[in-house]
Design a protein around this motif. Structure first.
Motif, mmCIF file in Angstrom:
data_model
loop_
_atom_site.group_PDB
_atom_site.id
_atom_site.type_symbol
_atom_site.label_atom_id
_atom_site.label_comp_id
_atom_site.label_asym_id
_atom_site.label_seq_id
_atom_site.Cartn_x
_atom_site.Cartn_y
_atom_site.Cartn_z
ATOM 1 N N LEU A 376 48.100 40.933 37.854
ATOM 2 C CA LEU A 376 48.344 42.359 38.723
ATOM 3 C C LEU A 376 47.658 44.222 38.004
ATOM 4 O O LEU A 376 46.675 44.440 38.081
ATOM 5 C CB LEU A 376 49.193 42.512 39.428
ATOM 6 C CG LEU A 376 49.126 43.725 39.819
ATOM 7 C CD1 LEU A 376 48.393 42.978 42.112
ATOM 8 C CD2 LEU A 376 50.578 43.782 41.278
ATOM 9 N N ASP A 377 49.060 43.995 36.726
ATOM 10 C CA ASP A 377 48.177 45.094 36.032
ATOM 11 C C ASP A 377 47.378 45.292 35.225
ATOM 12 O O ASP A 377 46.125 46.422 35.530
ATOM 13 C CB ASP A 377 49.099 45.248 34.985
ATOM 14 C CG ASP A 377 50.910 45.654 35.818
ATOM 15 O OD1 ASP A 377 50.880 45.889 37.211
ATOM 16 O OD2 ASP A 377 51.498 45.245 35.334
ATOM 17 N N GLN A 378 46.812 44.006 34.642
ATOM 18 C CA GLN A 378 45.232 43.814 34.360
ATOM 19 C C GLN A 378 44.037 44.318 35.554
ATOM 20 O O GLN A 378 43.230 45.469 35.020
ATOM 21 C CB GLN A 378 45.364 42.577 33.593
ATOM 22 C CG GLN A 378 43.695 42.211 33.205
ATOM 23 C CD GLN A 378 43.481 41.158 32.691
ATOM 24 O OE1 GLN A 378 44.029 40.170 32.627
ATOM 25 N NE2 GLN A 378 42.512 41.171 31.720
ATOM 26 N N LEU A 379 44.484 43.697 36.718
ATOM 27 C CA LEU A 379 43.476 43.956 37.270
ATOM 28 C C LEU A 379 43.205 45.284 37.732
ATOM 29 O O LEU A 379 42.222 46.113 38.463
ATOM 30 C CB LEU A 379 43.812 43.089 38.864
ATOM 31 C CG LEU A 379 42.986 43.678 40.143
ATOM 32 C CD1 LEU A 379 41.815 43.078 40.182
ATOM 33 C CD2 LEU A 379 43.714 42.769 41.691
ATOM 34 N N LYS A 380 44.552 46.404 37.971
ATOM 35 C CA LYS A 380 44.826 47.344 37.844
ATOM 36 C C LYS A 380 43.718 48.358 36.816
ATOM 37 O O LYS A 380 42.613 49.001 37.466
ATOM 38 C CB LYS A 380 45.698 48.253 38.355
ATOM 39 C CG LYS A 380 46.600 47.537 39.572
ATOM 40 C CD LYS A 380 47.808 48.428 40.028
ATOM 41 C CE LYS A 380 48.491 48.311 39.499
ATOM 42 N NZ LYS A 380 50.243 48.941 39.653
ATOM 43 N N ARG A 381 43.507 48.104 35.882
ATOM 44 C CA ARG A 381 42.922 48.795 35.527
ATOM 45 C C ARG A 381 41.386 48.941 34.526
ATOM 46 O O ARG A 381 40.875 49.496 34.878
ATOM 47 C CB ARG A 381 43.765 48.498 33.368
ATOM 48 C CG ARG A 381 44.472 48.304 33.416
ATOM 49 C CD ARG A 381 45.102 48.277 31.904
ATOM 50 N NE ARG A 381 44.901 46.778 31.417
ATOM 51 C CZ ARG A 381 46.678 46.075 31.598
ATOM 52 N NH1 ARG A 381 47.449 46.361 31.937
ATOM 53 N NH2 ARG A 381 46.493 44.941 31.342
ATOM 54 N N ILE A 382 40.958 47.216 36.153
ATOM 55 C CA ILE A 382 39.928 46.803 36.007
ATOM 56 C C ILE A 382 38.731 47.947 36.299
ATOM 57 O O ILE A 382 37.500 48.357 36.724
ATOM 58 C CB ILE A 382 39.385 45.652 35.225
ATOM 59 C CG1 ILE A 382 39.857 44.300 34.371
ATOM 60 C CG2 ILE A 382 38.385 44.893 36.759
ATOM 61 C CD1 ILE A 382 39.870 43.078 35.246
ATOM 62 N N LEU A 383 40.700 47.955 38.129
ATOM 63 C CA LEU A 383 39.334 48.363 39.161
ATOM 64 C C LEU A 383 38.960 50.558 39.293
ATOM 65 O O LEU A 383 38.505 50.259 39.457
ATOM 66 C CB LEU A 383 40.606 48.292 40.243
ATOM 67 C CG LEU A 383 40.911 46.713 40.872
ATOM 68 C CD1 LEU A 383 41.817 46.891 42.269
ATOM 69 C CD2 LEU A 383 39.182 46.405 41.765
ATOM 70 N N GLN A 384 40.188 50.770 38.288
ATOM 71 C CA GLN A 384 40.330 51.598 38.023
ATOM 72 C C GLN A 384 38.968 52.469 36.835
ATOM 73 O O GLN A 384 38.180 53.765 37.492
ATOM 74 C CB GLN A 384 41.640 52.078 37.013
ATOM 75 C CG GLN A 384 41.703 54.300 36.693
ATOM 76 C CD GLN A 384 42.761 54.578 36.019
ATOM 77 O OE1 GLN A 384 43.301 53.684 35.472
ATOM 78 N NE2 GLN A 384 42.909 55.428 36.040
ATOM 79 N N LYS A 385 38.891 51.232 35.643
ATOM 80 C CA LYS A 385 37.216 51.517 34.901
ATOM 81 C C LYS A 385 36.082 51.497 36.087
ATOM 82 O O LYS A 385 34.950 52.041 36.111
ATOM 83 C CB LYS A 385 37.331 50.604 34.148
ATOM 84 C CG LYS A 385 36.038 51.095 33.043
ATOM 85 C CD LYS A 385 36.475 49.755 32.118
ATOM 86 C CE LYS A 385 35.038 49.886 30.683
ATOM 87 N NZ LYS A 385 34.842 48.572 30.246
ATOM 88 N N ARG A 386 35.827 50.766 36.886
ATOM 89 C CA ARG A 386 34.385 50.998 37.947
ATOM 90 C C ARG A 386 35.070 52.077 38.728
ATOM 91 O O ARG A 386 33.610 51.897 39.269
ATOM 92 C CB ARG A 386 34.745 48.675 38.838
ATOM 93 C CG ARG A 386 34.620 47.969 36.990
ATOM 94 C CD ARG A 386 34.313 46.467 38.397
ATOM 95 N NE ARG A 386 34.356 45.062 37.481
ATOM 96 C CZ ARG A 386 34.002 44.393 37.509
ATOM 97 N NH1 ARG A 386 33.779 44.455 38.985
ATOM 98 N NH2 ARG A 386 34.092 43.359 36.579
#
Length: 474
Positions: A376-386
């Motif tokens: 979940l934390d990794q997903l949020k980092r990817i979403l923030q970058k995108r």
């Protein structure tokens, strides 16, 4: 649509031939009761006969009970008598279902997506791309396991799932609740349906934001609820407009999406949250807080308290796992006072809308995976970058548009003060995107799901937007 010009009356009394044509069309179900026929003058042109011939045919069909004339409207197939055999008046049923322009636009977009063209860019779909959906390993399960799981299911839902959501909510500083304050549903849409059906009666009025995902929701029409919209500004729903609706239409319920609002991605300010709560307390109006992106905030340290945290007694909180695990997970929930939950349970049982125990068990296992929070934390980092990359692209490619960098969720909203962008052009360029009209926005606007944009797709989207806008601006 009937092509009348393909029919030519035989060289016998032509008015008799025209009568026969109408009868045959009825027998073949190409005409139905309440269908309107062309005007006599127009039909005479199409059939290449004199108008008086058509008039005589219609006169006799009226006498036979096949047609009926309505003053000021035209000639229709009679609703009362049918030739040859009685048939269900499907026209009446179908006309009860409104065909809004928005629903037609949605069908066009979905049809493009279903074609799965190689060069399609889909930033319309409201789900994560498959590559970003968290991956889980499940143990081997037998049918007996699901039967056993039913012993842990109460009227509130599967107890291990309720506990898993409670623990994750507390970990992410959202809510803490007891079992009697909680109800598992089959998603946010069902949660809202239960609330409308259980707490309101047909004819009651609710208020929503504008623009809003709920702008064209069929839930209100299905439950007989009137819906009114108040605009939002930089802080959230406008208080003066909301209060005017409350007074003028006797609003019984307010539905808000304060965090990463759909479609704008906006976060309601803390001051506006307190002000909305105070207003609703004054008029004794409950608030439904739709917080479907609750676990997808990019900066947890800056997360504002939910409306439910600020006013536990008067706010009904709804959320879902669909934005993390996909819509097929079919798991959502409601947090409210025990009295409200009991009423919603009654509606859920009466309408047989109890979520599948299979889905509840599978989701519980997924949330129990030791790497769930890590993913979940990794997903949020990817979403923030995108989100940042999409924001930078849009500000460069669309310099005349207003763009706001979202702080969570996966929608970015772009607008401008014109009204010329048409869905037809977007679809013609193989771009599936949500125009502002779907959400009740009056000028040009686009909702873009940046979660679906990796670097190559982002570049393609930039080029496609340049091409589309060039057609309008030059």
């Amino acid at each position: 649509m009937i092509r009348w010009s393909q029919y030519r009356p035989l060289p016998k009394p032509k008015y008799q031939a025209i009568k026969r044509i109408v009868i045959e069309l009825l027998e073949k179900n190409q005409l139905s009761p309440d269908d309107q026929l062309p005007p006599e003058r127009r039909l005479a042109q199409l059939l290449r006969v004199n108008r008086s011939t058509v008039t005589r045919a219609f006169d006799e069909l009226v006498v036979d009970g096949v047609l009926e004339r309505r003053i000021g409207s035209g000639t229709f197939i009679s609703q009362q008598m049918y030739p040859q055999k009685k048939r269900v008046n499907w026209h009446t049923y179908l006309n009860r279902q409104k065909r809004h322009r928005i629903q037609i636009e949605q069908r066009h977009i979905r049809a493009l997506i279903e074609q799965q063209a190689v060069n399609l860019i889909d930033v319309y779909s409201s789900e994560l791309p498959l590559a970003l959906v968290p991956q889980f390993q499940f143990p081997a399960l037998t049918w007996q396991d699901f039967i056993t799981a039913q012993t842990l299911e109460t009227t509130h839902g599967y107890l291990p799932l309720i506990e898993a959501i409670n623990q994750l909510d507390q970990h992410n500083e959202q809510l803490a609740f007891s079992e009697d304050q909680f109800l598992i549903t089959a998603g946010v849409q069902q949660s809202l349906f239960l609330i409308l059906q259980g707490l309101l009666v047909p004819g009651d009025a609710v208020a929503i934001e504008s623009p809003s995902f709920f702008h064209d929701s069929t839930l209100f029409e299905t439950t007989g609820i009137r819906v009114y919209e108040a605009p939002i500004d930089a802080d959230g729903i406008e208080l003066s407009a909301l209060e005017q609706l409350v007074i003028q239409h006797r609003i019984k319920l307010l539905i808000l999406n304060p965090d990463y609002q759909n479609p704008t991605g906006q976060v309601m300010s803390l001051g506006r949250r307190y002000a909305v709560i105070k207003l609703c307390q004054r008029y004794q109006i409950p608030i439904v807080e739709d917080n479907i992106f609750a676990w997808l905030g990019f900066n947890p340290s800056k997360q504002l308290p939910s409306l439910k945290q600020l006013d536990p007694e008067n706010v009904i909180y709804i959320s879902s796992l669909s934005k993390i695990m996909g819509a097929s997970s079919r798991i959502g929930w409601v947090v409210a006072t025990p009295q409200v939950i009991e009423q919603l349970i009654h509606v859920q049982r009466e309408t047989d809308l109890v979520p599948s125990i299979t889905a509840q068990v599978m989701v519980t296992l997924a949330m129990g995976d030791p790497h769930f929070q890590v993913q979940l934390d990794q997903l949020k980092r990817i979403l923030q970058k995108r989100a940042q990359a999409t924001y930078q692209m849009l500000t460069q490619v669309l310099p005349e548009w207003q763009v706001t960098l979202p702080s969570g969720g996966y929608y970015i909203w772009v607008t401008r003060d014109k009204d010329q962008l048409r869905l037809k052009s977007l679809l013609a360029h193989q771009l599936a995107v949500a125009p502002g009209s779907l959400f009740g926005f009056k000028t040009d606007a686009l909702r873009i799901n940046f979660a679906r944009l990796d670097a190559p797709l982002l570049g393609q989207l930039a080029q496609r937007l340049r091409t589309i806008l060039a057609d309008y601006d030059h």
